[in-house]
Design a protein around this motif. Structure first.
Motif, PDB file in Angstrom:
ATOM      1  N   VAL A 240       0.912  -1.232   0.005  1.00 32.41           N
ATOM      2  CA  VAL A 240      -0.038  -0.003  -0.039  1.00 32.41           C
ATOM      3  C   VAL A 240       0.890   1.238   0.015  1.00 32.41           C
ATOM      4  CG1 VAL A 240      -1.619   1.294   1.368  1.00 32.41           C
ATOM      5  CG2 VAL A 240      -2.024  -0.919   1.023  1.00 32.41           C
ATOM      6  N   ILE A 241       1.825   1.231   0.706  1.00 31.11           N
ATOM      7  CA  ILE A 241       2.861   2.468   0.802  1.00 31.11           C
ATOM      8  C   ILE A 241       3.394   2.663  -0.252  1.00 31.11           C
ATOM      9  CG2 ILE A 241       4.734   3.543   2.205  1.00 31.11           C
ATOM     10  CD1 ILE A 241       3.887   2.368   4.833  1.00 31.11           C
ATOM     11  N   ASN A 242       4.136   1.451  -0.985  1.00 28.14           N
ATOM     12  CA  ASN A 242       4.930   1.647  -2.219  1.00 28.14           C
ATOM     13  C   ASN A 242       3.918   2.128  -3.372  1.00 28.14           C
ATOM     14  OD1 ASN A 242       6.978   0.773  -0.660  1.00 28.14           O
ATOM     15  ND2 ASN A 242       7.184  -1.234  -1.629  1.00 28.14           N
ATOM     16  N   ALA A 243       2.698   1.670  -3.357  1.00 32.71           N
ATOM     17  CA  ALA A 243       1.770   1.971  -4.414  1.00 32.71           C
ATOM     18  C   ALA A 243       1.397   3.543  -4.355  1.00 32.71           C
ATOM     19  CB  ALA A 243       0.527   1.025  -4.490  1.00 32.71           C
ATOM     20  N   TYR A 244       1.446   4.159  -3.123  1.00 32.83           N
ATOM     21  CA  TYR A 244       0.994   5.646  -2.807  1.00 32.83           C
ATOM     22  C   TYR A 244       2.476   6.414  -2.916  1.00 32.83           C
ATOM     23  CZ  TYR A 244       0.539  10.006  -0.483  1.00 32.83           C
ATOM     24  OH  TYR A 244       0.511  11.047  -0.088  1.00 32.83           O
ATOM     25  N   LEU A 245       3.462   5.835  -2.718  1.00 32.07           N
ATOM     26  CA  LEU A 245       4.661   6.792  -3.125  1.00 32.07           C
ATOM     27  C   LEU A 245       5.019   6.719  -4.721  1.00 32.07           C
ATOM     28  CD1 LEU A 245       6.814   5.794   0.048  1.00 32.07           C
ATOM     29  CD2 LEU A 245       5.594   7.944  -0.506  1.00 32.07           C
ATOM     30  N   SER A 246       4.638   5.632  -5.304  1.00 28.86           N
ATOM     31  CA  SER A 246       4.908   5.544  -6.762  1.00 28.86           C
ATOM     32  C   SER A 246       3.807   6.468  -7.375  1.00 28.86           C
ATOM     33  CB  SER A 246       4.878   4.233  -7.042  1.00 28.86           C
ATOM     34  OG  SER A 246       5.896   3.308  -6.715  1.00 28.86           O
ATOM     35  N   SER A 247       2.717   6.477  -6.861  1.00 29.45           N
ATOM     36  CA  SER A 247       1.672   7.329  -7.586  1.00 29.45           C
ATOM     37  C   SER A 247       2.076   8.855  -7.308  1.00 29.45           C
ATOM     38  CB  SER A 247       0.156   6.763  -6.946  1.00 29.45           C
ATOM     39  OG  SER A 247       0.067   7.687  -5.715  1.00 29.45           O
ATOM     40  N   GLU A 248       2.841   9.267  -6.506  1.00 28.48           N
ATOM     41  CA  GLU A 248       3.375  10.315  -6.193  1.00 28.48           C
ATOM     42  C   GLU A 248       4.472  10.876  -6.917  1.00 28.48           C
ATOM     43  OE1 GLU A 248       2.444  12.842  -3.417  1.00 28.48           O
ATOM     44  OE2 GLU A 248       0.434  11.785  -3.918  1.00 28.48           O
ATOM     45  N   GLY A 249       5.141   9.871  -7.908  1.00 29.99           N
ATOM     46  CA  GLY A 249       6.168  10.141  -8.534  1.00 29.99           C
ATOM     47  C   GLY A 249       7.400   9.760  -8.020  1.00 29.99           C
ATOM     48  N   LEU A 250       7.591   9.081  -6.864  1.00 34.32           N
ATOM     49  CA  LEU A 250       8.766   8.986  -6.275  1.00 34.32           C
ATOM     50  C   LEU A 250       9.213   7.536  -6.916  1.00 34.32           C
ATOM     51  CD1 LEU A 250       8.489   9.548  -2.621  1.00 34.32           C
ATOM     52  CD2 LEU A 250       9.449  10.822  -4.413  1.00 34.32           C
ATOM     53  N   GLU A 251      10.622   7.556  -7.189  1.00 32.18           N
ATOM     54  CA  GLU A 251      11.219   6.326  -7.686  1.00 32.18           C
ATOM     55  C   GLU A 251      11.407   5.325  -6.857  1.00 32.18           C
ATOM     56  OE1 GLU A 251      15.568   5.169  -9.707  1.00 32.18           O
ATOM     57  OE2 GLU A 251      15.005   7.147  -9.071  1.00 32.18           O
ATOM     58  N   GLN A 252      10.548   4.065  -6.868  1.00 33.65           N
ATOM     59  CA  GLN A 252      10.527   2.886  -6.102  1.00 33.65           C
ATOM     60  C   GLN A 252      12.262   2.075  -6.101  1.00 33.65           C
ATOM     61  OE1 GLN A 252       7.414   0.499  -6.145  1.00 33.65           O
ATOM     62  NE2 GLN A 252       8.181  -0.991  -4.949  1.00 33.65           N
TER      63      GLN A 252
ATOM     64  N   PRO B 251      14.907  -0.816  -6.241  1.00 31.92           N
ATOM     65  CA  PRO B 251      14.651  -2.384  -6.723  1.00 31.92           C
ATOM     66  C   PRO B 251      14.642  -3.177  -5.485  1.00 31.92           C
ATOM     67  CG  PRO B 251      17.040  -1.489  -6.928  1.00 31.92           C
ATOM     68  CD  PRO B 251      16.224  -0.471  -6.506  1.00 31.92           C
ATOM     69  N   HIS B 252      14.096  -4.283  -5.970  1.00 35.97           N
ATOM     70  CA  HIS B 252      13.828  -5.472  -4.667  1.00 35.97           C
ATOM     71  C   HIS B 252      12.857  -5.110  -3.633  1.00 35.97           C
ATOM     72  CE1 HIS B 252      16.820  -7.286  -7.147  1.00 35.97           C
ATOM     73  NE2 HIS B 252      17.645  -6.224  -6.813  1.00 35.97           N
ATOM     74  N   THR B 253      11.836  -4.110  -3.941  1.00 36.46           N
ATOM     75  CA  THR B 253      10.806  -4.016  -2.656  1.00 36.46           C
ATOM     76  C   THR B 253       9.485  -4.445  -3.477  1.00 36.46           C
ATOM     77  OG1 THR B 253      10.489  -1.751  -3.689  1.00 36.46           O
ATOM     78  CG2 THR B 253      12.047  -1.875  -2.128  1.00 36.46           C
ATOM     79  N   VAL B 254       8.743  -4.425  -2.367  1.00 34.40           N
ATOM     80  CA  VAL B 254       7.135  -4.857  -2.686  1.00 34.40           C
ATOM     81  C   VAL B 254       6.441  -4.064  -3.765  1.00 34.40           C
ATOM     82  CG1 VAL B 254       4.917  -5.592  -1.610  1.00 34.40           C
ATOM     83  CG2 VAL B 254       6.928  -6.168  -0.387  1.00 34.40           C
ATOM     84  N   ASP B 255       5.845  -4.788  -4.817  1.00 28.21           N
ATOM     85  CA  ASP B 255       5.300  -4.051  -5.632  1.00 28.21           C
ATOM     86  C   ASP B 255       3.914  -4.877  -6.178  1.00 28.21           C
ATOM     87  OD1 ASP B 255       4.391  -2.270  -7.629  1.00 28.21           O
ATOM     88  OD2 ASP B 255       6.176  -2.502  -9.195  1.00 28.21           O
ATOM     89  N   ILE B 256       2.984  -4.613  -5.578  1.00 21.40           N
ATOM     90  CA  ILE B 256       1.588  -5.435  -5.857  1.00 21.40           C
ATOM     91  C   ILE B 256       0.822  -4.623  -6.872  1.00 21.40           C
ATOM     92  CG2 ILE B 256      -0.444  -6.524  -5.160  1.00 21.40           C
ATOM     93  CD1 ILE B 256       1.377  -7.317  -2.706  1.00 21.40           C
ATOM     94  N   ILE B 257       0.681  -4.808  -8.075  1.00 19.58           N
ATOM     95  CA  ILE B 257      -0.283  -4.040  -9.094  1.00 19.58           C
ATOM     96  C   ILE B 257      -1.653  -3.758  -8.429  1.00 19.58           C
ATOM     97  CG2 ILE B 257      -1.053  -3.965 -11.384  1.00 19.58           C
ATOM     98  CD1 ILE B 257       1.128  -5.492 -12.190  1.00 19.58           C
ATOM     99  N   GLY B 258      -2.188  -2.587  -8.506  1.00 18.25           N
ATOM    100  CA  GLY B 258      -3.305  -2.357  -8.049  1.00 18.25           C
ATOM    101  C   GLY B 258      -3.462  -2.031  -6.557  1.00 18.25           C
ATOM    102  N   ALA B 259      -2.337  -2.417  -5.763  1.00 16.81           N
ATOM    103  CA  ALA B 259      -2.404  -2.320  -4.275  1.00 16.81           C
ATOM    104  C   ALA B 259      -2.943  -0.786  -3.586  1.00 16.81           C
ATOM    105  CB  ALA B 259      -1.111  -2.349  -3.442  1.00 16.81           C
TER     106      ALA B 259
ATOM    107  N   ASN C 156      -5.747   0.618  -4.516  1.00 12.97           N
ATOM    108  CA  ASN C 156      -7.142   0.408  -4.615  1.00 12.97           C
ATOM    109  C   ASN C 156      -7.529  -0.357  -3.294  1.00 12.97           C
ATOM    110  OD1 ASN C 156      -7.098   1.810  -7.046  1.00 12.97           O
ATOM    111  ND2 ASN C 156      -6.872  -0.255  -8.172  1.00 12.97           N
ATOM    112  N   TYR C 157      -6.671  -0.758  -2.476  1.00  8.16           N
ATOM    113  CA  TYR C 157      -7.004  -1.522  -1.345  1.00  8.16           C
ATOM    114  C   TYR C 157      -6.385  -1.040  -0.222  1.00  8.16           C
ATOM    115  CZ  TYR C 157      -8.399  -4.633  -5.029  1.00  8.16           C
ATOM    116  OH  TYR C 157      -8.581  -5.273  -6.280  1.00  8.16           O
ATOM    117  N   TYR C 158      -7.208  -1.294   1.172  1.00  7.14           N
ATOM    118  CA  TYR C 158      -6.690  -1.241   2.479  1.00  7.14           C
ATOM    119  C   TYR C 158      -5.607  -2.549   2.709  1.00  7.14           C
ATOM    120  CZ  TYR C 158     -10.401   2.191   3.353  1.00  7.14           C
ATOM    121  OH  TYR C 158     -11.414   2.992   3.441  1.00  7.14           O
TER     122      TYR C 158
END
Length: 165
Positions: A93-105, A107-115, A117-119
């Protein structure tokens, strides 16, 4: 590349002023024994070696990630949950939020597509169900090979206790 915690902290406060009040009550610890970064809700821990390997943008991502664990109350909400799956769910959830804010994630961190949109609880429940399905399949496969159900269940219990630490 280098790692300047004060510079990252200032960048965070400029980009996320709404979370600055959270940061003010957290102690920042640079710990060479830390493998990456972590928080206990009161302190933020950063590995200087890990952080130095990242770009400044990735360093900001990691810094913000740890602050958001505290801001989103992930530690208190973890009570009674499988630590491993809860950590994956909250990281997603955090990584999806930060990526949507334009920050560069990094490598080798959790990345669940669509996260986004969920709690975290919804992702956690899905991970728990997936674990249960895996256990059922493994149990059936071992049972078909002639293992006793009591032995299989005992073995699965030992695996769970190892996963929990």
């Amino acid at each position: 590349m280098g790692f300047d915690i004060k510079k990252i902290k200032v960048k965070f406060m400029i980009k996320y002023p709404d979370f600055s009040h959270i940061l003010e009550r957290l102690e920042i610890v640079i710990d060479p024994k830390e493998s990456t970064a972590a928080t206990d809700g009161e302190k933020l821990y950063f590995s200087p070696e890990y952080m130095s390997q990242l770009t400044e943008e990735q360093q900001l991502f990691v810094f913000a990630h740890e602050v958001l664990h505290v801001a989103f109350d992930h530690i208190d909400r973890s009570e009674g949950k499988n630590h491993y799956n809860w950590n994956i769910a909250t990281d997603a959830v955090i990584n999806a939020y930060l990526s949507s804010e334009g920050l560069e994630q990094p490598p080798h961190t959790v990345d669940i597509i669509g996260a986004l949109n969920y709690y975290a609880e919804q992702i956690y429940e899905r991970l728990q169900r997936q674990d249960e399905e895996k256990k059922k399949k493994l149990t059936m496969a071992l049972y078909r090979k002639g293992f006793e159900l009591s032995d299989i269940r005992a073995g699965l219990g030992e695996i769970e206790s190892v996963q929990e630490f």
